[in-house]
Write a protein that holds these residues in place. Sequence first.
Motif, mmCIF file in Angstrom:
data_model
loop_
_atom_site.group_PDB
_atom_site.id
_atom_site.type_symbol
_atom_site.label_atom_id
_atom_site.label_comp_id
_atom_site.label_asym_id
_atom_site.label_seq_id
_atom_site.Cartn_x
_atom_site.Cartn_y
_atom_site.Cartn_z
ATOM 1 N N PHE A 48 0.854 -1.176 0.000
ATOM 2 C CA PHE A 48 0.000 0.000 0.000
ATOM 3 C C PHE A 48 0.895 1.231 0.000
ATOM 4 O O PHE A 48 1.858 1.299 0.759
ATOM 5 C CB PHE A 48 -0.900 0.002 1.231
ATOM 6 N N ILE A 49 0.584 2.187 -0.846
ATOM 7 C CA ILE A 49 1.347 3.429 -0.909
ATOM 8 C C ILE A 49 0.450 4.544 -0.388
ATOM 9 O O ILE A 49 -0.652 4.767 -0.900
ATOM 10 C CB ILE A 49 1.807 3.737 -2.343
ATOM 11 N N VAL A 50 0.920 5.208 0.655
ATOM 12 C CA VAL A 50 0.205 6.326 1.259
ATOM 13 C C VAL A 50 1.013 7.573 0.933
ATOM 14 O O VAL A 50 2.238 7.587 1.088
ATOM 15 C CB VAL A 50 0.066 6.145 2.788
ATOM 16 N N ILE A 52 1.019 12.044 1.085
ATOM 17 C CA ILE A 52 0.514 13.377 1.418
ATOM 18 C C ILE A 52 1.460 14.337 0.723
ATOM 19 O O ILE A 52 2.654 14.384 1.046
ATOM 20 C CB ILE A 52 0.538 13.667 2.930
ATOM 21 N N ASP A 53 0.943 15.068 -0.256
ATOM 22 C CA ASP A 53 1.776 15.954 -1.071
ATOM 23 C C ASP A 53 2.965 15.163 -1.627
ATOM 24 O O ASP A 53 2.775 14.110 -2.210
ATOM 25 C CB ASP A 53 2.230 17.182 -0.274
ATOM 26 N N GLU A 54 4.185 15.629 -1.369
ATOM 27 C CA GLU A 54 5.365 14.936 -1.912
ATOM 28 C C GLU A 54 5.874 13.820 -1.012
ATOM 29 O O GLU A 54 6.834 13.129 -1.341
ATOM 30 C CB GLU A 54 6.495 15.935 -2.198
ATOM 31 N N TYR A 55 5.261 13.620 0.127
ATOM 32 C CA TYR A 55 5.693 12.595 1.079
ATOM 33 C C TYR A 55 5.001 11.279 0.742
ATOM 34 O O TYR A 55 3.782 11.213 0.634
ATOM 35 C CB TYR A 55 5.374 13.023 2.504
ATOM 36 N N LYS A 56 5.801 10.219 0.590
ATOM 37 C CA LYS A 56 5.252 8.910 0.220
ATOM 38 C C LYS A 56 5.811 7.825 1.122
ATOM 39 O O LYS A 56 6.959 7.904 1.565
ATOM 40 C CB LYS A 56 5.577 8.576 -1.232
ATOM 41 N N LEU A 57 4.993 6.829 1.331
ATOM 42 C CA LEU A 57 5.374 5.726 2.193
ATOM 43 C C LEU A 57 4.766 4.447 1.645
ATOM 44 O O LEU A 57 3.591 4.410 1.302
ATOM 45 C CB LEU A 57 4.846 5.995 3.608
ATOM 46 N N THR A 58 5.580 3.403 1.551
ATOM 47 C CA THR A 58 5.091 2.097 1.117
ATOM 48 C C THR A 58 5.008 1.187 2.331
ATOM 49 O O THR A 58 5.972 1.060 3.086
ATOM 50 C CB THR A 58 6.032 1.482 0.060
#
Length: 109
Positions: A48-50, A52-58
Amino acid sequence: MNTTGFIRGYMSKNMKTEDFIGVVVSALNREFEEIKNGVKLDKINDDFIVAIDEYKLTLSKALIDSLKSPYGVDKYILEEFEKQGFNFDKNRSQYIQYCFGNYVGTQVL
């Protein structure tokens, strides 16, 4: 006991991972509604990729399952975004305070 925490705990234990991450992202979207593009959730295979703006987390399905607690996934996402430079006040709302375990509710005597 706090009703919101109780309900979140029930959800974390009884919902499928896909559904629970949707609940978490929905809560983050409501919390950060001032962000133009909101909080996005995408799924690629079992990840799952979350964002917010340029911030990404897998997040893997296994990681989410290991973090599942009333606000454990929320806290992990926020801490990881914070490491990337996303700034927010940890006392901005009751929700954020629950995530970080620093909510002190009023006592009824």
